[in-house]
Design an enzyme around this catalytic site. Sequence first.
Site, PDB file in Angstrom:
ATOM      1  N   GLU A  96       0.831  -1.201   0.000  1.00 14.50           N
ATOM      2  CA  GLU A  96       0.000   0.000   0.000  1.00 14.50           C
ATOM      3  C   GLU A  96       0.871   1.259   0.000  1.00 14.50           C
ATOM      4  OE1 GLU A  96      -3.230   2.151   2.991  1.00 14.50           O
ATOM      5  OE2 GLU A  96      -2.704   0.046   3.310  1.00 14.50           O
ATOM      6  N   ASP A 180      -1.928  -2.071   5.143  1.00 19.49           N
ATOM      7  CA  ASP A 180      -1.889  -1.627   6.536  1.00 19.49           C
ATOM      8  C   ASP A 180      -3.001  -2.278   7.354  1.00 19.49           C
ATOM      9  OD1 ASP A 180       0.189  -0.036   5.782  1.00 19.49           O
ATOM     10  OD2 ASP A 180      -0.970   1.824   5.718  1.00 19.49           O
ATOM     11  N   ASP A 182      -5.332  -1.185   9.157  1.00 16.61           N
ATOM     12  CA  ASP A 182      -6.328  -0.174   9.524  1.00 16.61           C
ATOM     13  C   ASP A 182      -7.504  -0.271   8.561  1.00 16.61           C
ATOM     14  OD1 ASP A 182      -5.461   0.993   7.159  1.00 16.61           O
ATOM     15  OD2 ASP A 182      -4.253   2.524   8.145  1.00 16.61           O
ATOM     16  N   ASP A 184      -8.596   1.663   6.087  1.00 19.34           N
ATOM     17  CA  ASP A 184      -8.258   1.856   4.672  1.00 19.34           C
ATOM     18  C   ASP A 184      -7.531   0.633   4.111  1.00 19.34           C
ATOM     19  OD1 ASP A 184      -9.422   4.305   4.377  1.00 19.34           O
ATOM     20  OD2 ASP A 184      -7.596   5.451   4.774  1.00 19.34           O
TER      21      ASP A 184
END
Length: 243
Positions: A96, A180, A182, A184
Amino acid sequence: SYANQTKKAITNSFIQESMTEVLKENLATYFVEKPMEAEKIANQVLLNKRSRESAERSRIDIKKKLTAAMDVSYRVEKFVGCRSKDPEVRELYIVEGDSALTSCKLGRNAEYQAIIPVRGKTLNCMKSDYKQIFASEIIVDLLRVIGCGVELDSKAKKHSDMSEFDLSALKWSKIIICTDADEDGFQIRTLLLTMFYRLLPTLIEKGKIFIAESPLFEITSGGETYLAYNEFEKAEILAKLGN
């Protein structure tokens, strides 16, 4: 809802339908009342359409000429290859963004691990038609790096110059999605899996697609290090250490 993190477009269909209806009604009235203006506008629209189509054909022709004899590592921006040419051991990490690309380059084994970054959230391939999918540079670059073509029906082939699917042409033993931990990152992971599900389902069936999941907790006790991937595992480790 927006198309991606850049907020360039709204994806709600009811907004599109409402705006289209309002514009259609008002333009129809205007064109009936002012036929001379309507003809001028129509001529300009056709001129713009032909110019766009001509420019797009030129762009595609130039791109094909420039990339015909180049290796994929030169054709795909920021793709980091590996030294091995053996598809039985090579691994491709999809990361990412540029920051992840830098850290993964430092931690990888350059002999057989390659990396390609994706910029922001990719297109939702389940909600998009093939024309939209193959207009996405992110998706096309990923497909080129993967190297085994795409699985399309006869109607969809007209939208892409990608080769037909050939599993033996796959360049990697593993394709690993590394985003990641998280919200997103989870969305990007889901969108990438959606792309594989629609365009390359055989790779999922053959067990070629993996997810790299980082531990959330590192617990050190008595010189030993333990890793936990969620709160439940963390509680189990702490309970064992307490005993």
